[in-house]
Scaffold this active site. Structure first.
Site, mmCIF file in Angstrom:
data_model
loop_
_atom_site.group_PDB
_atom_site.id
_atom_site.type_symbol
_atom_site.label_atom_id
_atom_site.label_comp_id
_atom_site.label_asym_id
_atom_site.label_seq_id
_atom_site.Cartn_x
_atom_site.Cartn_y
_atom_site.Cartn_z
ATOM 1 N N ASP A 106 0.835 -1.190 0.000
ATOM 2 C CA ASP A 106 0.000 0.000 0.000
ATOM 3 C C ASP A 106 0.877 1.249 0.000
ATOM 4 O OD1 ASP A 106 -2.186 -1.666 0.190
ATOM 5 O OD2 ASP A 106 -2.344 -1.475 2.370
HETATM 6 N N1 URA Z 1 -1.340 -5.950 3.806
HETATM 7 C C1 URA Z 1 -1.813 -4.689 3.825
HETATM 8 O O1 URA Z 1 -2.848 -4.421 4.408
HETATM 9 N N2 URA Z 1 -1.113 -3.747 3.172
HETATM 10 C C2 URA Z 1 0.053 -3.993 2.540
HETATM 11 O O2 URA Z 1 0.649 -3.069 1.994
HETATM 12 C C3 URA Z 1 0.537 -5.310 2.546
HETATM 13 C C4 URA Z 1 -0.187 -6.272 3.178
#
Ligand code: URA
Length: 242
Positions: A106
């Site tokens: 993310d």
């Molecule tokens: N899980 C999440 O919620 N975000 C990420 O970036 C990776 C795994």
């Protein structure tokens, strides 16, 4: 390896645009197997011919494998109209190989991201069948309990009704703000955040620290990257071959 035009090979290896590299060929700065190249359109075998630019032997490689310590604020894509991407922040010497991120973190997640132009490895690492483990460190708003550990071990039901595979939750600190590590074997959208939502808690900081056999190189500052070693690439291939 198939032969390719000299100007294309030089441009791909970062010696400038096609126009730039034509100039250096015309200036007599490039030799192929010890003979000064006169014609930038000549065909060369970049893996077997010895190409030198200004006396420096060109180390040709087809694939690049990069480990990035992803900072917050950049998105896991190759290009984007609005946001800076993980490729934008790589040094030019890596960018010229056009690597793509292996999966996504993310925008607000930090840590280990592999980038490569080796499409086969990228595909294998992401294949749901391979169950490549990913280890995250997180800070959680809320008291993480042994009950959560048990629930994650069973698999939890996410907001869309999907039941996750078992995850291994390790409590490092259980407090108003808890600290944990979590290992998961799949990669659903926002998976870690949604797993904690399913037990009524919120991830407030997330960092990936391992992917398959690779650990985040702690000497990389946020935003820094380095090439994987041959051994690390082999470890990755071994982790996905069946
Ligand atoms: N899980 C999440 O919620 N975000 C990420 O970036 C990776 C795994």
């Amino acid at each position: 390896m198939a032969k390719e035009r000299l100007d294309k090979v030089l441009a791909n290896m970062g010696y400038g645009s096609r126009k730039d590299v034509r100039k250096i060929v015309k200036a007599g700065e490039v030799t192929v197997n010890g003979i000064v190249a006169k014609d930038f359109s000549m065909h060369v075998d970049p893996e077997n011919d010895v190409i030198e630019v200004d006396g420096e032997v060109l180390e040709y490689k087809k694939y690049i494998y990069v480990m990035l310590n992803k900072p917050q604020g950049v998105i896991s894509a190759t290009e984007d109209d609005y946001d800076e991407t993980v490729v934008d922040i790589l040094p030019d010497e890596y960018k010229i190989f056009r690597p793509a991120p292996v999966g996504r973190l993310d925008k607000d997640t930090e840590g280990l991201l592999i980038l490569t132009n080796d499409g086969e490895l990228n595909h294998l690492l992401l294949s749901p069948k391979r169950h490549v483990p990913k280890r995250y460190y997180a800070k959680i708003d809320g008291i993480v309990t042994q009950d959560d550990v048990e629930k994650f071990k069973e698999g939890v039901v996410l907001d869309d009704g999907y039941k996750t595979m078992p995850g291994e939750l390790f409590i490092l600190k259980s407090d108003e703000i808890s600290e944990i590590e979590l290992v998961i074997y799949e990669g659903k959208f926002h998976q870690v955040k949604r797993m904690f939502e399913s037990v009524g808690k919120k991830v407030i900081y997330l960092k990936r620290i391992e992917m398959g056999p690779l650990k985040l190189d702690e000497s990389l500052e946020l935003g820094e990257s380095r090439e994987l070693t041959k051994e690390e690439v082999e470890l990755l291939y071994n982790a996905v071959k069946k």
